[in-house]
Write an enzyme that holds these catalytic residues in place. Structure first.
Site, PDB file in Angstrom:
ATOM      1  N   HIS A  12       0.869  -1.194   0.000  1.00 19.01           N
ATOM      2  CA  HIS A  12       0.000   0.000   0.000  1.00 19.01           C
ATOM      3  C   HIS A  12       0.899   1.235   0.000  1.00 19.01           C
ATOM      4  O   HIS A  12       1.439   1.619   1.042  1.00 19.01           O
ATOM      5  CB  HIS A  12      -0.914   0.024   1.232  1.00 19.01           C
ATOM      6  CG  HIS A  12      -1.920   1.125   1.196  1.00 19.01           C
ATOM      7  ND1 HIS A  12      -3.281   0.895   1.205  1.00 19.01           N
ATOM      8  CD2 HIS A  12      -1.790   2.474   1.129  1.00 19.01           C
ATOM      9  CE1 HIS A  12      -3.931   2.045   1.155  1.00 19.01           C
ATOM     10  NE2 HIS A  12      -3.030   3.029   1.108  1.00 19.01           N
ATOM     11  N   HIS A  14       1.613   5.329  -1.693  1.00 20.72           N
ATOM     12  CA  HIS A  14       1.257   6.510  -2.482  1.00 20.72           C
ATOM     13  C   HIS A  14       2.539   7.133  -3.025  1.00 20.72           C
ATOM     14  O   HIS A  14       3.411   7.546  -2.266  1.00 20.72           O
ATOM     15  CB  HIS A  14       0.521   7.531  -1.611  1.00 20.72           C
ATOM     16  CG  HIS A  14      -0.781   7.027  -1.070  1.00 20.72           C
ATOM     17  ND1 HIS A  14      -1.961   7.128  -1.767  1.00 20.72           N
ATOM     18  CD2 HIS A  14      -1.083   6.392   0.096  1.00 20.72           C
ATOM     19  CE1 HIS A  14      -2.944   6.591  -1.054  1.00 20.72           C
ATOM     20  NE2 HIS A  14      -2.430   6.126   0.074  1.00 20.72           N
ATOM     21  N   LYS A  98      -9.199  -0.213  -6.114  1.00 26.00           N
ATOM     22  CA  LYS A  98      -9.267   0.464  -4.822  1.00 26.00           C
ATOM     23  C   LYS A  98     -10.628   1.104  -4.592  1.00 26.00           C
ATOM     24  O   LYS A  98     -11.105   1.901  -5.402  1.00 26.00           O
ATOM     25  CB  LYS A  98      -8.176   1.537  -4.718  1.00 26.00           C
ATOM     26  CG  LYS A  98      -8.123   2.262  -3.377  1.00 26.00           C
ATOM     27  CD  LYS A  98      -7.739   1.324  -2.241  1.00 26.00           C
ATOM     28  CE  LYS A  98      -7.793   2.017  -0.883  1.00 26.00           C
ATOM     29  NZ  LYS A  98      -6.698   2.976  -0.698  1.00 26.00           N
ATOM     30  N   HIS A 136     -10.497   1.101   1.507  1.00 23.69           N
ATOM     31  CA  HIS A 136     -10.347   2.105   2.562  1.00 23.69           C
ATOM     32  C   HIS A 136     -11.598   1.974   3.421  1.00 23.69           C
ATOM     33  O   HIS A 136     -12.681   2.429   3.040  1.00 23.69           O
ATOM     34  CB  HIS A 136     -10.226   3.509   1.977  1.00 23.69           C
ATOM     35  CG  HIS A 136     -10.025   4.564   3.027  1.00 23.69           C
ATOM     36  ND1 HIS A 136      -8.837   5.235   3.197  1.00 23.69           N
ATOM     37  CD2 HIS A 136     -10.865   5.053   3.991  1.00 23.69           C
ATOM     38  CE1 HIS A 136      -8.947   6.092   4.207  1.00 23.69           C
ATOM     39  NE2 HIS A 136     -10.174   5.990   4.697  1.00 23.69           N
ATOM     40  N   HIS A 174      -4.717  -0.594   5.716  1.00 27.50           N
ATOM     41  CA  HIS A 174      -4.304   0.199   6.885  1.00 27.50           C
ATOM     42  C   HIS A 174      -5.283   0.096   8.068  1.00 27.50           C
ATOM     43  O   HIS A 174      -5.867   1.075   8.510  1.00 27.50           O
ATOM     44  CB  HIS A 174      -4.070   1.658   6.511  1.00 27.50           C
ATOM     45  CG  HIS A 174      -5.091   2.265   5.592  1.00 27.50           C
ATOM     46  ND1 HIS A 174      -6.455   2.239   5.823  1.00 27.50           N
ATOM     47  CD2 HIS A 174      -4.925   2.934   4.430  1.00 27.50           C
ATOM     48  CE1 HIS A 174      -7.068   2.857   4.843  1.00 27.50           C
ATOM     49  NE2 HIS A 174      -6.174   3.294   3.989  1.00 27.50           N
ATOM     50  N   ASP A 248       1.286   2.652   3.573  1.00 27.88           N
ATOM     51  CA  ASP A 248       0.406   3.808   3.358  1.00 27.88           C
ATOM     52  C   ASP A 248       1.226   5.105   3.398  1.00 27.88           C
ATOM     53  O   ASP A 248       0.731   6.156   3.812  1.00 27.88           O
ATOM     54  CB  ASP A 248      -0.720   3.864   4.387  1.00 27.88           C
ATOM     55  CG  ASP A 248      -1.816   4.869   4.003  1.00 27.88           C
ATOM     56  OD1 ASP A 248      -1.907   5.228   2.822  1.00 27.88           O
ATOM     57  OD2 ASP A 248      -2.560   5.306   4.905  1.00 27.88           O
TER      58      ASP A 248
END
Length: 346
Positions: A12, A14, A98, A136, A174, A248
């Site tokens: 995970h 970004h 996602k 999420h 997460h 994350d």
């Protein structure tokens, strides 16, 4: 003390785009073999063609001495079609879809407003194509306390989803609560799993307020009570195959964090492996660290484990106060602190 482990993956991550991508990618590429790259850009990565283009920009930014491989994802919307899921699978480059509930976190305004009403045929196609749904897990109803949004999401969305589509592979991203641990452990192994971040293993919600408001400890899902942190630590250090590494890591320019309406996200790629090692050592579970960092994730996704190795050495080092780039500064997790473990190439 020194450990040699199979090179980890980050399930995970970004990376953003543009100059921010170029700035942060080397930190992930240094330690991780692969990463599931999140699609919440502006505009979001909603199609396979967009994912291919984004992947090409990542590949151009990878340091030449790195074996890093980006694993792409699509951003689920109310308008995603089953045909797009077929294209994604056929590409061989997209590894998950996602789910952002609309308004749940950074760049989630284009997310799903009604999962069952608008996306059920897409979810059914994902079962056919064996593409995992990456979740999420928070409701966005303003009537729900922010510290309860994960728990309510499990009760109102995830449990019904697993009941209606038991063959759908789901990653609850997460996780932050004992409720999430209990839910994941109650599901059929191999179909529902969870990623766990360094911050949710190390910090509780006191870290948001100690010595004043701490914007660089603000992320979504927000940090929770100590009892929840302890439950997550117990889960990941137990040896369970249901939990694996997902940082994350979410970079923001310092000015977007230290302002009147700061962004959610913690940049931890620089320190993630150091913190995971610290948590496992304190739990007396260093022998279980490699499975969490390097085995459980690829096993769940049906991918081969990495063949390369890295070393984790117990040697103190100081985390920089900030990282300076032409566009501005990024403040990393644990900025200015001394950490006891460092990751080294083998």
């Amino acid at each position: 003390m020194e450990l040699t482990i199979t090179q980890p993956d980050d399930w995970h991550l970004h990376l953003r785009d543009g100059s921010l991508l170029e700035a942060v990618l080397p930190h992930s590429a240094k330690n991780f073999g692969r990463a599931i790259v999140m699609p919440n850009l502006k505009p979001p990565i909603t199609t396979t063609s967009a994912a291919v283009t984004y992947r090409e920009s990542i590949l151009k930014a990878i340091p030449r001495d790195s074996n890093f491989t980006p694993l792409m994802t699509l951003y689920l919307t109310d308008l995603t079609t089953p045909d797009e899921i077929k294209l994604a699978k056929k590409s061989g480059l997209v590894y998950g879809v996602k789910l952002y509930p609309a308004g749940a976190t950074t760049n989630s305004q284009d997310g799903v407003t009604d999962l069952f009403g608008n996306c059920f045929s897409v979810l059914e196609e994902m079962v056919e194509q064996n593409l995992p749904l990456l979740v999420h897990g928070e409701v966005t109803n303003s009537d729900v306390d922010i510290f309860d949004r994960e728990k309510v999401f499990i009760e109102t969305i995830l449990k019904p989803l697993v009941q209606r589509l038991p063959q759908l592979k789901v990653v609850m991203e997460h996780i932050t609560t004992a409720d999430a641990v209990k839910f994941v452990e109650s599901c059929k192994e191999g179909f529902v799993a969870a990623t766990v971040t360094p911050q949710h293993l190390l910090l509780n919600r006191n870290a948001l307020f100690q010595g004043g408001l701490q914007p660089h400890n603000y992320c979504l899902p927000v940090l929770k009570r100590e009892i929840h942190r302890q439950a997550i630590v117990s889960a990941v250090t137990s040896g369970s195959k249901r939990f694996f590494l997902g940082t994350d890591s979410a970079p923001h320019d310092r000015r977007r964090k230290e302002c009147s309406c700061g962004c959610a996200g913690i940049y931890n790629s620089l320190v993630a492996l150091s913190i995971y090692a610290k948590v496992f050592e304190e739990a007396g579970a260093l022998d279980k660290l490699e499975a969490f960092t390097s085995f459980n994730g690829p096993d769940f996704y049906g991918l081969p484990r990495n063949k390369s190795k890295i070393k984790l050495r117990k040697a103190p080092w100081k985390v920089p106060d900030y990282l300076s780039f032409p566009f501005g500064d990024i403040v990393p997790m644990s900025a200015g602190e001394i950490l006891e473990w460092e990751a080294l190439p083998c």
